[in-house]
Design a protein around this motif. Structure first.
Motif, short mmCIF file in Angstrom:
data_model
loop_
_atom_site.label_atom_id
_atom_site.label_comp_id
_atom_site.label_asym_id
_atom_site.label_seq_id
_atom_site.Cartn_x
_atom_site.Cartn_y
_atom_site.Cartn_z
N UNK A 251 0.78 -1.08 0.36
CA UNK A 251 -0.20 0.04 -0.39
C UNK A 251 0.90 0.89 0.06
N UNK A 252 0.00 2.17 -0.71
CA UNK A 252 0.99 3.95 -0.37
C UNK A 252 0.44 4.30 0.91
N UNK A 253 1.71 5.06 1.15
CA UNK A 253 1.28 5.25 2.42
C UNK A 253 1.13 6.58 3.03
N UNK A 254 0.33 7.08 3.96
CA UNK A 254 -0.56 8.06 3.49
C UNK A 254 -0.41 8.95 3.66
N UNK A 255 -0.59 10.37 2.37
CA UNK A 255 -0.18 11.76 2.74
C UNK A 255 1.63 11.39 2.53
N UNK A 256 1.93 10.84 1.63
CA UNK A 256 3.68 10.32 0.97
C UNK A 256 3.54 9.79 -0.17
N UNK A 257 4.19 10.17 -0.76
CA UNK A 257 4.63 9.44 -2.13
C UNK A 257 5.32 7.54 -2.04
#
Length: 976
Positions: free
Chosen positions: A525-531
């Motif tokens: 998954x993509x980290x929240x508020x991050x690339x």
């Protein structure tokens, strides 16, 4: 003699072993690559010890055109260091093997099975040092001994390899020399076969469980159509075979099954992606591949610029590796991977973070790992003194010009991408398994005092130590322990160890040498508020799946995607197969059918109807005439009214039983008629009642017998009238069988015929109930009477009605005051019309049982009402409203009806205008008058034939007394 034979056997055995080594070594030499590869062959990690454990790890990746490539394998270096870390801890642990030091001899397999087999020959060579020295002789007669150093010591056991293909090759070789082996990563199912790999164990479970876990994940998402990709070799082939078998058993279809060859290039990966795109409905793709093959697939998917993303479900070959996905994060987003459940050993992270190329001189490949991790170049000043590394040569490489020299302050940390490898725990467990097994062997063979109890050995560990313990010159390892047979050690000690490891997990082996099956289910998954991206644990598998579907993130899909050749059929539909077992078209079942299985509709059967979900059937409500139904209320109202009127008439006749009018009506047949009418009205209640055996019997008797009573009485009356008037014109002789008693007998006989017919009908078709199904939605409870049977049962009554009608027509012109012939005629005409209308209505409404029963009830009641009104209303009118006319006087004619009498037969009366007969004796009738033959009731008394008060000229009243019946034409009244 026995001793000589023993020596001979040992010599033969040793010669055979040496021959095997030579034969095995020869092809291995051919695997050597160029000079750089040859230099790589000589590099190893060798640490001296009382007992040497071998190690096989994929330090370098596969080479192109050579066994080993230039790039180090991050996972391989970490696993190697994990073994060194575990060895350090065991050597400094006073609870395990006190006074005994473990040494290592670790080799690089370069992720290639043939090269790993070549490297393993070094273990076999070292083991030859442990030969029985009795086969050798020295010139000075001293006992021979081999030089023992760090690199040539005998290998007691081997930890590795990582890839299943490597373990398969190595295990086949090591078993010949009774060297036990524990793998921390090989999961191929075939390695559990003890007939082939009898000295192989592993701290990880076989892929059989992983395949079940993968199918569990797919079934959890309700996917039924997926594609698979597997790597060539034992890991991929055996793993995907187990997956296919489990998927087939659980009705998951394989759209495309692709294999990645060992030497696959970009064209191969592009071709695989192209084939997957030809099955667009199979959006789920299962990867049972090695890490490098998984990366190749993702790169090909990125090059293809997929318009519809695939959703990857990967085995532990992908696991939770971060470096594998560098630059491919968007393609890999949403991937679900399976990884062996492992815990982070925090002490190992501290161990790794304190290492530098300068302090870690025992690992010759650590410098390469350092340069790859920090993307820099090592110099002599910063610690580039590892064997096989040429600094000047590296500086002349093209890519080296763009790299800076490594700073001496660099350290491994999470900031630079360091993450503990998932198999670290299993490498440490493998070392400890050997250590505990050796400890138990030492206790049994060396007779040393064990100060620690078994539970402490299992659950306690020494404090953190990262330094190498010096070899004790006074080793506690006794000769019996050093020479103990490896096969016996494997079966008696290694498979029996059980302990709690550094991460707090239980470690033990089953009889096949397999570890416990525990897996983590990860989602990329993509980290929240991050690339950035990371692996998130979304579930676990330990004998069964526990998955939180709400936390799953899909690649560019808000909702859970589908992966099915055909969508599930709606309620009440079945599948019609087309090609693959998971491809079908949906076809609806009939409204009265239920879904027996996915491919079959079955008829519920008469009286049953499918539930809304079409999975089973329920019995329909049984319908029959209800008392509160309008169709029942109307005929019952008519019947009740008719019964009341009939009873009133019966009561009225009973009260006037001896009056001239009642007596003249023929009381016996009148009461018989009224009883028949009453039975017909009562039939309504038998017809409306719920069908039972009793009510059905009443219906059969009631309808037939009720009509036969009415029409038998009418037939008797009309027949008598017709006989009298027709015989009167031919003869004055009194007729037979016209007395009241005869009429009753005749009527009873006619009724008995109908009763007999009904009895025969009941024998042929026993009474009872049946279910009638006018359509699939109705179940009607009826009497077991076929419509045609009912029609035939009424055939006799129809004959009676027909004959009555014929007689009514024949006697229609006989007028008189109280003559019934006209009323009987009108009754029969009306009855015929009613029944002619009833028959088509009854048979035309067979599908509507309520209308049919109502029609039958009303028809029966109308037939009875016609007879009641037409035959009894004139009499009731006189009895109620004109009782003054109910006198004997009105039974005489006031005038005379002229009729044409036969010659020689005098008329009953004279006709006005015609001379009266002479009063002489010769002119009086010499025979008995027909008026005497018309007597119906002998008990009515005498009625004198007289005028109505007018004197008839020249008429001499007949002196004899004669009886007169109002219903007969003996005295006919005509208008003056």
């Amino acid at each position: 003699m026995r001793q000589e034979n023993s020596v001979l056997v040992k010599r033969t055995s040793n010669i055979t072993l040496v021959a095997l080594v030579i034969l095995s070594w020869s092809p291995g030499a051919q695997l050597k690559g160029p000079s750089t590869t040859h230099a790589q062959d000589t590099v190893s990690v060798s640490l001296p010890g009382d007992i040497i454990l071998g190690g096989l790890f994929p330090v370098h990746e596969k080479g192109d055109g050579a066994p080993c490539g230039p790039k180090v394998y991050n996972r391989g270096v970490q696993r190697l260091e994990a073994m060194l870390y575990a060895i350090d801890r065991v050597n400094n642990d006073t609870n395990i093997l006190p006074g005994i030091t473990l040494g290592v001899h670790i080799l690089d397999t370069c992720s290639r099975d043939t090269y790993a087999l070549n490297q393993s020959l070094q273990f076999v060579r070292a083991s030859l040092n442990n030969l029985d020295t009795s086969v050798f002789e020295c010139s000075d007669t001293s006992s021979p001994h081999l030089r023992k150093n760090a690199s040539s010591g005998p290998v007691f056991g081997v930890i590795g390899g990582s890839y299943s293909s490597v373990s398969l090759q190595v295990a086949n070789l090591l078993r010949l020399f009774h060297i036990p082996q524990i793998s921390p990563a090989s999961t191929a199912k075939t390695l559990s076969d003890k007939s082939r790999f009898d000295l192989f164990a592993r701290t990880v479970p076989p892929d059989t469980f992983q395949s079940v876990a993968l199918v569990d994940i797919i079934k959890n998402f309700n996917w039924s159509y997926v594609s698979t990709i597997h790597s060539e070799g034992s890991y991929g082939e055996y793993g995907i075979e187990a997956f296919h078998k489990e998927a087939t058993e659980r009705h998951v279809c394989i759209a495309a099954a692709e294999k990645v060859p060992s030497a696959a290039d970009d064209k191969v990966f592009d071709s695989i992606i192209s084939k997957l795109q030809k099955k667009p409905n199979a959006r789920g793709v299962v990867l049972f591949t090695r890490a490098e093959d998984a990366r190749g697939i993702l790169q090909a998917a990125k090059r293809a610029k997929l318009t519809q993303q695939f959703h990857w479900i990967a085995s532990d070959g992908w696991g939770k590796q971060q470096k594998l996905l560098e630059g491919l994060e968007e393609i890999a987003e949403g991937a679900i991977t399976v990884e062996l459940q492992s815990e982070i050993i925090e002490d190992f992270d501290r161990y790794m973070m304190q290492l530098t190329p300068r302090t870690n001189q025992r690992n010759p490949w650590f410098a390469e790992y350092w340069e790859d991790t920090f993307n820099c170049l090592l110099t002599q000043a910063t610690g580039l003194n590892a064997p096989g590394i040429n600094a000047s040569a590296m500086q002349t490489q093209p890519e080296a010009k763009t790299k800076q020299f490594c700073d001496g302050s660099l350290r491994l940390s999470e900031k630079v991408g360091y993450e503990q490898e998932s198999k670290t725990q299993f490498v440490v467990d493998a070392v400890y398994a050997f250590a505990y097994a050796l400890h138990n062997l030492h206790n049994d063979r060396c007779n040393t005092q064990n100060d620690q109890n078994a539970e402490q050995q299992k659950h306690q560990h020494s404090e953190t130590v990262w330094y190498r313990k010096p070899i004790d010159s006074k080793s506690q390892a006794c000769p019996e322990m050093a020479s103990y047979d490896g096969k016996d050690f494997y079966n008696n000690y290694l498979l029996n160890v059980s302990f709690i490891d550094l991460a707090g997990s239980e470690v033990k082996f089953d009889r096949q040498g397999d570890g416990l099956a525990r897996y983590d289910i990860l989602n990329y998954q993509r980290l929240e508020n991050s690339s950035g991206y990371h692996y998130k644990v979304i579930g676990k598998w330990f004998n069964s799946l526990q998955l939180n579907s709400q936390t799953v993130v899909w690649n560019k899909a808000a909702d859970q995607p589908t992966s099915a050749c055909s969508l599930p059929c709606e309620v009440g539909m079945i599948k019609k197969q087309q090609g693959d077992t998971c491809c079908w078209i949906c076809d609806s079942c009939e409204s009265y059918e239920y879904v027996y299985d996915d491919f079959t509709c079955k008829d519920c059967g008469p009286g049953l109807w499918p539930y809304p979900d079409k999975l089973s059937c329920f019995p329909l409500d049984i319908q029959y005439m209800r008392w509160n139904s309008l169709f029942a209320l109307i005929p019952m109202a008519i019947a009740i009214f008719g019964i009341a009127v009939t009873i009133i008439v019966i009561v009225l006749f009973a009260k006037n039983h001896d009056t001239p009018l009642v007596r003249a009506s023929g009381r016996e047949l009148s009461y018989t008629l009224l009883f028949g009418i009453l039975v017909c009205y009562c039939n309504t209640f038998a017809l409306v009642a719920k069908p039972t055996i009793g009510s059905c019997v009443l219906q059969r008797f009631g309808i037939g017998v009720g009509f036969s009573i009415i029409y038998s009485a009418l037939l008797t009356k009309t027949n008598r009238i017709s006989r009298i008037f027709h015989s009167a014109s031919k003869s004055a002789q009194r007729l037979n069988y016209i007395s009241p008693q005869s009429q009753v007998v005749i009527t009873a006989s006619l009724i008995a015929i109908q009763i007999l017919i009904t009895m025969i009908w009941m024998v042929v078709e026993p009474p009872g109930t049946r279910f009638y199904y006018p359509d699939r939605t109705e179940v009607i409870l009826k009497c077991k009477i076929q419509d045609m049977s009912f029609l035939f049962s009424q055939l006799y009554n129809m004959i009676l009605i027909t004959i009555c009608t014929v007689y009514a027509i024949k006697t229609r012109k006989i007028p008189e005051n109280f003559n019934e012939s006209k009323f009987i005629g009108f009754t029969m005409y009306t009855t015929c019309i009613i029944w002619l209308a009833f028959v088509p209505i009854y048979f035309g409404t067979g599908n509507s049982y309520e209308i049919q029963i109502t029609t039958l009830c009303i028809s029966i009641s109308l037939s009875a009402s016609v007879a009641l009104v037409c035959l009894y209303s004139p009499k009731v009118y006189i009895l109620v409203f004109h009782p003054d006319k109910n006198v004997r006087k009105l039974t005489m004619n006031s005038t005379v009806y002229r009729r044409s009498a036969a010659p020689g037969h005098p008329s009953c009366c004279t006709t006005p205008g015609i001379p009266a007969p002479s009063a002489s004796t010769s002119d009086r009738p010499s025979q008995k008058s027909p008026r005497q033959d018309l007597n119906l009731d002998e008990s009515q008394g005498d009625t004198v034939h007289r005028g109505s008060g007018n004197t008839i000229p020249n008429y001499d009243p007949v002196p004899e007394r004669r009886e007169c019946d109002y219903s007969e034409p003996s005295c006919i009244h005509v208008k003056d």
